[in-house]
Design a protein around this motif. Structure first.
Motif, PDB file in Angstrom:
ATOM      1  N   LYS A   1      16.311 -13.885   1.710  1.00 42.71           N
ATOM      2  CA  LYS A   1      15.688 -14.021   0.393  1.00 42.71           C
ATOM      3  C   LYS A   1      14.217 -13.623   0.435  1.00 42.71           C
ATOM      4  CE  LYS A   1      16.464 -15.254  -3.907  1.00 42.71           C
ATOM      5  NZ  LYS A   1      17.505 -14.590  -4.729  1.00 42.71           N
ATOM      6  N   VAL A   2      13.535 -13.955   1.507  1.00 45.37           N
ATOM      7  CA  VAL A   2      12.121 -13.587   1.647  1.00 45.37           C
ATOM      8  C   VAL A   2      11.967 -12.068   1.633  1.00 45.37           C
ATOM      9  CG1 VAL A   2      10.173 -13.545   3.258  1.00 45.37           C
ATOM     10  CG2 VAL A   2      11.369 -15.689   2.815  1.00 45.37           C
ATOM     11  N   VAL A   3      12.805 -11.381   2.389  1.00 40.60           N
ATOM     12  CA  VAL A   3      12.752  -9.914   2.442  1.00 40.60           C
ATOM     13  C   VAL A   3      13.122  -9.323   1.082  1.00 40.60           C
ATOM     14  CG1 VAL A   3      13.756  -7.860   3.499  1.00 40.60           C
ATOM     15  CG2 VAL A   3      13.220  -9.853   4.917  1.00 40.60           C
ATOM     16  N   GLU A   4      14.167  -9.866   0.489  1.00 32.17           N
ATOM     17  CA  GLU A   4      14.655  -9.362  -0.798  1.00 32.17           C
ATOM     18  C   GLU A   4      13.608  -9.479  -1.902  1.00 32.17           C
ATOM     19  OE1 GLU A   4      17.586 -11.245  -4.123  1.00 32.17           O
ATOM     20  OE2 GLU A   4      18.357 -11.244  -2.069  1.00 32.17           O
ATOM     21  N   THR A   5      12.873 -10.577  -1.908  1.00 30.53           N
ATOM     22  CA  THR A   5      11.894 -10.836  -2.981  1.00 30.53           C
ATOM     23  C   THR A   5      10.470 -10.446  -2.597  1.00 30.53           C
ATOM     24  OG1 THR A   5      11.600 -13.119  -2.212  1.00 30.53           O
ATOM     25  CG2 THR A   5      13.284 -12.728  -3.916  1.00 30.53           C
ATOM     26  N   ARG A   6      10.296  -9.902  -1.386  1.00 32.05           N
ATOM     27  CA  ARG A   6       8.974  -9.525  -0.877  1.00 32.05           C
ATOM     28  C   ARG A   6       7.993 -10.700  -0.957  1.00 32.05           C
ATOM     29  NH1 ARG A   6       8.199  -3.357  -3.346  1.00 32.05           N
ATOM     30  NH2 ARG A   6      10.107  -2.514  -2.427  1.00 32.05           N
ATOM     31  N   ALA A   7       8.473 -11.825  -0.526  1.00 32.05           N
ATOM     32  CA  ALA A   7       7.651 -13.043  -0.550  1.00 32.05           C
ATOM     33  C   ALA A   7       6.654 -13.049   0.603  1.00 32.05           C
ATOM     34  CB  ALA A   7       8.542 -14.281  -0.490  1.00 32.05           C
ATOM     35  N   ASP A   8       5.646 -13.895   0.478  1.00 35.35           N
ATOM     36  CA  ASP A   8       4.622 -14.028   1.524  1.00 35.35           C
ATOM     37  C   ASP A   8       5.065 -14.955   2.646  1.00 35.35           C
ATOM     38  OD1 ASP A   8       2.258 -12.529   0.327  1.00 35.35           O
ATOM     39  OD2 ASP A   8       2.773 -13.893  -1.306  1.00 35.35           O
ATOM     40  N   ILE A   9       5.949 -15.876   2.332  1.00 37.30           N
ATOM     41  CA  ILE A   9       6.383 -16.869   3.317  1.00 37.30           C
ATOM     42  C   ILE A   9       7.636 -17.569   2.793  1.00 37.30           C
ATOM     43  CG2 ILE A   9       4.986 -18.738   2.336  1.00 37.30           C
ATOM     44  CD1 ILE A   9       4.415 -19.696   5.216  1.00 37.30           C
ATOM     45  N   GLY A  10       8.445 -18.074   3.695  1.00 38.38           N
ATOM     46  CA  GLY A  10       9.612 -18.865   3.329  1.00 38.38           C
ATOM     47  C   GLY A  10       9.561 -20.226   3.989  1.00 38.38           C
ATOM     48  N   ILE A  11      10.032 -21.250   3.263  1.00 34.84           N
ATOM     49  CA  ILE A  11       9.998 -22.625   3.758  1.00 34.84           C
ATOM     50  C   ILE A  11      11.394 -23.219   3.586  1.00 34.84           C
ATOM     51  CG2 ILE A  11       9.054 -24.945   3.383  1.00 34.84           C
ATOM     52  CD1 ILE A  11       6.565 -23.462   2.172  1.00 34.84           C
ATOM     53  N   ALA A  12      12.010 -23.641   4.681  1.00 31.33           N
ATOM     54  CA  ALA A  12      13.331 -24.277   4.627  1.00 31.33           C
ATOM     55  C   ALA A  12      13.232 -25.712   5.106  1.00 31.33           C
ATOM     56  CB  ALA A  12      14.333 -23.507   5.485  1.00 31.33           C
ATOM     57  N   LEU A  13      13.780 -26.621   4.319  1.00 30.90           N
ATOM     58  CA  LEU A  13      13.837 -28.035   4.686  1.00 30.90           C
ATOM     59  C   LEU A  13      15.249 -28.378   5.134  1.00 30.90           C
ATOM     60  CD1 LEU A  13      11.880 -29.330   1.561  1.00 30.90           C
ATOM     61  CD2 LEU A  13      10.947 -28.870   3.842  1.00 30.90           C
ATOM     62  N   ASP A  14      15.431 -29.584   5.674  1.00 32.90           N
ATOM     63  CA  ASP A  14      16.787 -30.047   5.959  1.00 32.90           C
ATOM     64  C   ASP A  14      17.194 -31.071   4.894  1.00 32.90           C
ATOM     65  OD1 ASP A  14      15.202 -32.168   6.781  1.00 32.90           O
ATOM     66  OD2 ASP A  14      16.433 -32.646   8.521  1.00 32.90           O
ATOM     67  N   GLY A  15      18.348 -31.695   5.083  1.00 32.94           N
ATOM     68  CA  GLY A  15      18.914 -32.555   4.052  1.00 32.94           C
ATOM     69  C   GLY A  15      18.042 -33.698   3.602  1.00 32.94           C
ATOM     70  N   ASP A  16      17.241 -34.269   4.513  1.00 34.62           N
ATOM     71  CA  ASP A  16      16.357 -35.373   4.106  1.00 34.62           C
ATOM     72  C   ASP A  16      14.888 -34.981   4.172  1.00 34.62           C
ATOM     73  OD1 ASP A  16      16.290 -35.347   6.893  1.00 34.62           O
ATOM     74  OD2 ASP A  16      16.050 -37.507   7.061  1.00 34.62           O
ATOM     75  N   ALA A  17      14.627 -33.674   4.325  1.00 34.94           N
ATOM     76  CA  ALA A  17      13.280 -33.093   4.215  1.00 34.94           C
ATOM     77  C   ALA A  17      12.279 -33.632   5.223  1.00 34.94           C
ATOM     78  CB  ALA A  17      12.736 -33.273   2.793  1.00 34.94           C
TER      79      ALA A  17
END
Length: 447
Positions: free
Chosen positions: A230-246
């Protein structure tokens, strides 16, 4: 007697022992009694993630606390670190997070915090377990006039949002940054995008449509490849992924490359160190962190302390050594100025602060050192923990001696029926050979 508590509370398949409504109710009774203080009405904060089984566990847990005279404050889907914060904000006596973290939807768990927002020591867990499994646990029941009450705290999300935003430098904002955030269809699905938007970012959200079954499913920190695309697709500056309880985070740079947890710790450590905000110029990590992190930090006059795996052990060492930064390679990062446990959003904001202040691309900032090669193997077992077998321990000791130039770390998972093996060294062929030898040996004891 089988131990109920693992690395991070009690965890298992929902509606099967030990994650049944009966155990949840007894957990409430035992924890409520253990932490009850005289002279005031005792309070517990209960939060959960987005699993369907939360509707089973939450009312049972609530009944247990009420039955021993403890008032219950229900806050609904909220991150684990929010429980710690709300305990202190509400002057509660304890708190419980209903979550199995990064596990699939069919699992669930119970994480317990004391009145300071700290996770429990092994000794406290042993005492509470003894009470849960006691044949006369009903002796803790109070008369009808002393029963607890339950209420919902509607403004809990707003309280947490403001708390987290206070961890971000007030002179900075995220204006001009395009950020993809993956909420893992978990407890922060409604919070992380809001926080980033309020700080000025252009936010693209994925993993923010929970349905009770899709938590951590092909999304979040356990599946960062979704975020990367998604980061590559949207040309974003950064991506952040959390887990189920953040309580953990994975960062992806502007080119879609996944940044290791050790690099994230190194980035934050140096950022704090350069601003003279790193207590004692010291960082706490676990045995699983790459040895290259220690060398990198040492080159900047920052020392490291290693602990057992588990963020509660990390935080305990931080307290003892007056450190304000610690973490695990898996993405748990603790900044004790803001939280007593891992907080994925707070950690992400520290990285974003570095990104904003540097004016550079994330891909230019993240590659701060080369990791030593590591081989990680997870070996499933069905019955007893094979590592408890003395003969296997002897054979593993011999293997350790024959590969004494490599760092070998073997442990039972605290959340699943797995033996985790990690071998690290400077020569990939040797550590691969060692890992295969260890896996073959342990597998013989798993049948």
């Amino acid at each position: 007697m089988q131990r109920l508590f693992g690395t991070d509370g009690i965890r298992g398949t929902a509606n099967q022992y030990p994650m049944t409504a009966e155990i949840a109710m007894k957990f409430g009774m035992a924890a409520g009694t253990y932490y009850k203080k005289l002279g005031h009405r005792n309070r517990v904060v209960i939060a959960k993630d987005t699993r369907l089984s939360g509707y089973l566990i939450e009312p049972a847990l609530t009944s247990g606390f009420i039955s021993v005279g403890v008032d219950v404050i229900l806050v609904g889907p909220m991150p684990t670190p929010a429980v710690s914060m709300l305990i202190r904000s509400l002057r509660a006596d304890l708190g419980v997070m209903i979550s199995a973290s990064h596990n699939p939807y069919f699992d669930n768990g119970l994480k317990l915090f004391d009145s300071k927002g700290f996770k429990l020591s092994d000794e406290c867990e042993d005492k509470i377990q003894e009470m849960i499994l006691s044949a006369d646990i009903n002796r803790y029941l109070v008369p009808p006039i002393d029963l607890g009450r339950a209420k919902r705290l509607d403004d809990a999300p707003g309280r947490y949002i403001e708390h987290v935003k206070n961890s971000f430098n007030k002179e900075n904002n995220l204006t001009g940054l395009r950020i993809v955030v993956d909420g893992a269809n978990g407890s922060a699905y409604h919070l992380a995008p809001t926080i980033l938007w309020e700080l000025g970012a252009e936010v693209i959200s994925i993993g923010t449509e929970p349905n009770g079954f899709n938590i951590n499913e092909a999304c979040g920190s356990t599946h960062p490849e979704t975020l990367s695309k998604k980061v590559v697709e949207t040309r974003a500056d950064i991506g952040i992924a959390l887990d189920g309880d953040a309580d953990r985070v994975v960062i992806v740079d502007d080119k879609g490359h996944i940044i290791s947890g050790d690099h994230v710790i190194g980035l934050i450590a140096l950022h704090l160190h350069n601003r003279k905000r790193l207590n004692n110029d010291m960082v706490v990590v676990t045995q699983m962190s790459n040895g290259a992190l220690d060398e990198y930090l040492k080159s900047h006059n920052i020392n490291t302390i290693r602990t057992k795996v588990g963020d509660r052990y990390v935080f305990d060492a931080m307290r003892k050594n007056n450190c304000n930064l610690g973490g695990e390679q898996s993405g748990h990062v603790i900044l004790s100025n803001y939280s007593t446990t891992g907080d994925g959003i707070v950690a992400a904001l520290q990285v974003l602060s570095l990104l904003v202040e540097s004016g550079k691309k994330m891909s230019k900032l993240s590659h701060i050192f080369e990791l030593y090669p590591q081989v990680v193997r997870n070996i499933k077992f069905t019955k007893n923990n094979p590592l408890e077998n003395p003969k296997l321990q002897e054979e593993l000791e011999e293997i350790n001696k024959s590969y004494n130039a490599e760092r070998i770390f073997i442990r039972k998972s605290g959340t699943e029926k797995l033996v985790r093996v990690m071998v690290e060294g400077k020569q990939k062929n040797i550590i691969t050979e060692a890992a295969q030898t260890i896996e073959t040996l342990i597998s013989e004891y798993c049948s």
